[in-house]
Design a protein around this motif. Sequence first.
Motif, PDB file in Angstrom:
ATOM      1  N   ALA A 282      38.979  82.433  -2.060  1.00 49.46           N
ATOM      2  CA  ALA A 282      37.992  83.766  -1.868  1.00 49.46           C
ATOM      3  C   ALA A 282      36.876  83.266  -1.394  1.00 49.46           C
ATOM      4  CB  ALA A 282      38.538  84.844  -2.489  1.00 49.46           C
ATOM      5  N   ALA A 283      36.259  82.864  -2.894  1.00 52.21           N
ATOM      6  CA  ALA A 283      34.775  82.202  -3.247  1.00 52.21           C
ATOM      7  C   ALA A 283      34.875  81.173  -2.182  1.00 52.21           C
ATOM      8  CB  ALA A 283      34.933  82.164  -4.603  1.00 52.21           C
ATOM      9  N   VAL A 284      36.014  80.474  -1.710  1.00 56.51           N
ATOM     10  CA  VAL A 284      35.059  79.373  -1.195  1.00 56.51           C
ATOM     11  C   VAL A 284      35.198  80.132   0.155  1.00 56.51           C
ATOM     12  CG1 VAL A 284      36.647  77.366  -0.055  1.00 56.51           C
ATOM     13  CG2 VAL A 284      36.376  77.325  -2.864  1.00 56.51           C
ATOM     14  N   LEU A 285      36.178  80.671   0.772  1.00 54.96           N
ATOM     15  CA  LEU A 285      35.569  81.169   1.973  1.00 54.96           C
ATOM     16  C   LEU A 285      34.477  81.777   2.080  1.00 54.96           C
ATOM     17  CD1 LEU A 285      39.555  82.594   2.834  1.00 54.96           C
ATOM     18  CD2 LEU A 285      38.513  79.819   3.915  1.00 54.96           C
ATOM     19  N   ASP A 286      34.197  82.926   1.166  1.00 50.14           N
ATOM     20  CA  ASP A 286      32.385  83.571   1.056  1.00 50.14           C
ATOM     21  C   ASP A 286      31.995  82.642   1.683  1.00 50.14           C
ATOM     22  OD1 ASP A 286      34.249  86.209   0.659  1.00 50.14           O
ATOM     23  OD2 ASP A 286      33.297  85.735  -1.544  1.00 50.14           O
ATOM     24  N   GLU A 287      31.901  81.294   1.757  1.00 53.12           N
ATOM     25  CA  GLU A 287      30.809  80.404   2.225  1.00 53.12           C
ATOM     26  C   GLU A 287      31.004  78.933   2.805  1.00 53.12           C
ATOM     27  OE1 GLU A 287      29.750  78.538  -2.410  1.00 53.12           O
ATOM     28  OE2 GLU A 287      29.997  76.564  -0.659  1.00 53.12           O
ATOM     29  N   ALA A 288      32.058  78.918   3.425  1.00 54.65           N
ATOM     30  CA  ALA A 288      32.660  77.709   4.402  1.00 54.65           C
ATOM     31  C   ALA A 288      32.117  77.920   5.355  1.00 54.65           C
ATOM     32  CB  ALA A 288      34.844  77.653   3.692  1.00 54.65           C
ATOM     33  N   HIS A 289      32.306  77.409   6.102  1.00 53.26           N
ATOM     34  CA  HIS A 289      31.703  76.911   7.528  1.00 53.26           C
ATOM     35  C   HIS A 289      33.009  76.824   8.925  1.00 53.26           C
ATOM     36  CE1 HIS A 289      27.961  76.053   5.594  1.00 53.26           C
ATOM     37  NE2 HIS A 289      27.360  76.439   6.241  1.00 53.26           N
ATOM     38  N   VAL A 290      32.739  77.030   9.679  1.00 51.13           N
ATOM     39  CA  VAL A 290      33.687  76.293  10.830  1.00 51.13           C
ATOM     40  C   VAL A 290      34.516  74.891  10.952  1.00 51.13           C
ATOM     41  CG1 VAL A 290      34.736  76.037  13.264  1.00 51.13           C
ATOM     42  CG2 VAL A 290      33.225  77.986  12.755  1.00 51.13           C
ATOM     43  N   ASN A 291      35.669  74.681  10.632  1.00 52.10           N
ATOM     44  CA  ASN A 291      36.470  73.739  11.066  1.00 52.10           C
ATOM     45  C   ASN A 291      36.483  72.512   9.170  1.00 52.10           C
ATOM     46  OD1 ASN A 291      37.697  71.533  12.398  1.00 52.10           O
ATOM     47  ND2 ASN A 291      35.699  70.129  12.832  1.00 52.10           N
ATOM     48  N   ASP A 292      35.565  73.117   8.247  1.00 52.56           N
ATOM     49  CA  ASP A 292      35.789  72.764   7.132  1.00 52.56           C
ATOM     50  C   ASP A 292      37.193  72.743   6.535  1.00 52.56           C
ATOM     51  OD1 ASP A 292      32.655  73.043   6.825  1.00 52.56           O
ATOM     52  OD2 ASP A 292      31.927  74.411   4.771  1.00 52.56           O
ATOM     53  N   LEU A 293      37.878  71.577   6.008  1.00 45.39           N
ATOM     54  CA  LEU A 293      38.790  71.564   5.702  1.00 45.39           C
ATOM     55  C   LEU A 293      39.091  71.754   3.547  1.00 45.39           C
ATOM     56  CD1 LEU A 293      42.122  71.029   6.214  1.00 45.39           C
ATOM     57  CD2 LEU A 293      41.369  68.402   5.480  1.00 45.39           C
ATOM     58  N   ILE A 294      39.830  72.423   3.532  1.00 49.28           N
ATOM     59  CA  ILE A 294      39.744  73.209   1.402  1.00 49.28           C
ATOM     60  C   ILE A 294      41.582  72.225   1.658  1.00 49.28           C
ATOM     61  CG2 ILE A 294      39.763  75.035   0.487  1.00 49.28           C
ATOM     62  CD1 ILE A 294      38.404  76.702   2.490  1.00 49.28           C
ATOM     63  N   LEU A 295      41.294  72.216   0.119  1.00 50.52           N
ATOM     64  CA  LEU A 295      42.433  72.247  -0.186  1.00 50.52           C
ATOM     65  C   LEU A 295      42.335  72.547  -1.806  1.00 50.52           C
ATOM     66  CD1 LEU A 295      45.123  70.022  -1.247  1.00 50.52           C
ATOM     67  CD2 LEU A 295      44.085  69.171  -3.235  1.00 50.52           C
ATOM     68  N   LEU A 296      44.128  74.002  -1.110  1.00 49.89           N
ATOM     69  CA  LEU A 296      44.154  74.574  -2.730  1.00 49.89           C
ATOM     70  C   LEU A 296      45.510  74.289  -2.871  1.00 49.89           C
ATOM     71  CD1 LEU A 296      43.988  77.921  -3.846  1.00 49.89           C
ATOM     72  CD2 LEU A 296      45.793  78.309  -1.810  1.00 49.89           C
ATOM     73  N   CYS A 297      45.543  74.232  -4.545  1.00 47.32           N
ATOM     74  CA  CYS A 297      46.565  74.387  -5.215  1.00 47.32           C
ATOM     75  C   CYS A 297      47.301  74.807  -6.561  1.00 47.32           C
ATOM     76  CB  CYS A 297      47.098  72.339  -5.458  1.00 47.32           C
ATOM     77  SG  CYS A 297      48.465  71.828  -6.773  1.00 47.32           S
ATOM     78  N   SER A 298      48.333  75.354  -6.628  1.00 47.68           N
ATOM     79  CA  SER A 298      48.527  76.364  -8.002  1.00 47.68           C
ATOM     80  C   SER A 298      49.064  76.038  -8.380  1.00 47.68           C
ATOM     81  CB  SER A 298      49.198  77.623  -6.986  1.00 47.68           C
ATOM     82  OG  SER A 298      50.832  77.140  -5.975  1.00 47.68           O
TER      83      SER A 298
END
Lengths: 351, 383, 129
Positions: A282-298
């Motif tokens: 959520a913190a990342v989505l608060d600042e990300a831009h269109v087309n950015d790729l995010i890795l999430l690993c729980s």
Amino acid sequence: MGSNPAMKTPKDAAIAGYGVYIPRYRLPSEEVARIWRGGEEAPLIKKAVAALDEDITTMAVEAARRALKMAEVKELGAIFVGTETKPYAVKPTSTIVAQALAQHKVLASDLEFACKAGTEALQLILALIGSGMIESGLAIGVDTAQGRPGDDLEFTAASAAAAYILSKRDGDSIAVVEGASSYVSDTTDFWRRAGQPYPRHLSRFTGEPAYFHHIQSAVKNLFAEFGYKPSDFKYAVFHQPNPRFPVEVALRLGFNLEQIKPGLLNPYVGNPYAANSLLGLAAVLDEAHVNDLILLCSFGSGAGSDALSIRVLDGVEVKRRKAQNKVMDMLKAAVDIDYATYAKLRGKIVG
Amino acid sequence: MARVIISSVGYTRVGDHWDKSILDLAVEAARKALKPYPNIRPEVIIVGNMFSSQSSKQEHLGALLASALNLTGTPAFKVEAACASGGVAFNVAYSKVRSGEVSSALVVGVEKMRDLDVSEASLALSMAESAEYTQFMGASFLSLNGMLARLYMETYNVSRSELSAFPAIAHTNAATAEHAQFRKAISVEDVSRSPLVSDPLRLLDCAPLGDGAAALLLTSEEFNGDDESMVEVLSSKISTDIFSIYERDDMLRFNATKDAASKAFSEAGISVEDVDVLEVHDAFSVSAALSVEAMGFSKEGEGAKDAARGLYALKGRYPALTFGGLKGRGHPVGATGLYQIAELWLQLKGRGNVNQVEGCRIGVAQNIGGVDTTSVVSVLARR
Amino acid sequence: MAISYWRRRDRYYRLLGNRCTQCNSEYYPPAYLCRRCGSESLVDVEMPTTGQILTYTILREVMSGFEGQQPIVIGIVQLDNGVKVLGQIVDTPLDALKIGCRVRLVFRKIRDESNVGQIYYGYKFTALC
């Protein structure tokens, strides 16, 4: 079947909204050290502590209401609450959330997989949308994690909630899950027997064979299947039980500190278990831009990891403007408390 | 219509009656009231009580008392209207005699409060309010009055020492009242410095919890023959307001009291200026202030200030709480309204001893349930 | 208590009051009859989630069932539609409380029947001052 096949995530299902709830109170680790370690130096973190009248149900409702407001979705088809701190051993929290949201025509369930039940909830909702069974669903990761007084866990075990609304993809979608890969094994690094208030753990065993092995395996499988390399990702969010592990695993996997910093909340929140990595996302989505790729690993003890690659979509800007509370706002609203207040708020004083 | 006379009164001291049950207390008060007229067998028995079900796990108080008094056969029943239970029971008894249906009635108010923990008593008292929307939220009766006090002080610029005036008056009078729970004078400063319980209300702003019972024998005129100083009930009126204060447009107006007082004064043919002695419902300092304002003894916002100026002291223009009121004599809820009437009876009969208001002729009692949700105002006169 | 709570859970969870279809007056708690025009036609409606404190108190001795929660701050809040609602005010430093403070609705535990009974949830307010 090939070895460790990655999951075929639906491309027509996307994140439509998200909301987080971090309770107001913070216990600095120095306070725990003052009481239990004779003031010995402690890791410099503050953990989020829920108020006397908060539990996973109340925090899940708060986060879900924020996510719904952002998503502007009217009807949900499913609600999954991932948690390991249910106030009722038997009776779903998801039905209370459903009632509070006035959503009754839903498939509702609580999921438990230590700290990874939140990402599981998210994947199950994705699958239901992808299969056409539902149009929209709500995935929540939430915990009021508790460490036994004096235990190492008490420095970090924290409270928070993160909620995600997933829906059929449209022009307003925030992000889509491109790929997913899960990895599990029978590894008893941390557990809590039924009826016990506090978990047990195997101390150093929680690192190498548990946290690192599962996260590294899940991420490597994801990379192998989809041909990703670390530099493809603008952001990486790893489960963060302490400030050290996520940095270490990021470096091992070839990521740099710039990629993990925006989603690294452990020093400010502690470890809110099932909400942990979803809060970072959520913190990342608060600042990300269109087309950015995010890795999430729980990572969840017991043990397993879900690795997801998430692509930010066009709707992120518009939707963000509708968000009520950014993660940063909730971090700023924090109030430090002492150990005595913490003991009162978390029911450690038995009257 | 028959004229209604209060022939006799009986009551227990208010306080901790560890050794007496709710029935023990009711019987004691009733027998005292019946004693002067051994030949009168009351034609109806009415019991005022709020929460015997909570305090004593006992209901059916009417028949219970009738049986204990060897008065089986007599119609007997309980009347409940929260803290106004006593006043309403009096009103019902009065109406029955007044209408001619009966020529004598025994009315007994009783409450057993000290068998309960403070927190249980607080829960029991909160039943005067909405269980679903007030009690559920944790708002006790005390807290409602705390909120009212804050609003009152803020709206009318009432100081802490002005708010403390009613409790100080109450205790000054209670110090010399034999049946009072607290026979001890306290100063305005004592009230203002007592511990906060629901701010701005402090401990000494609030009536205590106490056990007690009070009884009256009401009769139509003929029983009283040539008694020179009969106490007659000129009127008794009940009114009600919108249930919870937060549902009302103006939270600082005691509309039920205003309405009941205006009707009771009108029927009695009196005006505010005619009143010589006054018993108001001072469960909290703020409720006393709002009550005297609603009845017209003080202007809006001036109730507490007038008390501080001495208007309601024993030697003031409108002597109030003459045996200590709810604050000093005590507030055994269902009995309170009847203690008030019994005390007016003492005054009008000239039996007030050191608490006597000299030459008094007209007395008014005001008893409320909830935050002035039910109000009973009764006017008594010495004939 | 369990059943009376169940019956009202939408009221408690969502501050679900009602509105008169004749004169649009709104009520919480819901009214049986419109207090303004007497109409019998009222429909359920959620109340606004923000408002301001009209009055409050800090209750230091709590009722049976609320042990361990003291002190409790209780307020009467005027919601942005004008309706006055009673509720607890939480997460606000006692010295920051004042009449006129803006508040926002939150979802909290109201009480908890020790570790074996039910948990009762409902709305409270948190001050934005």
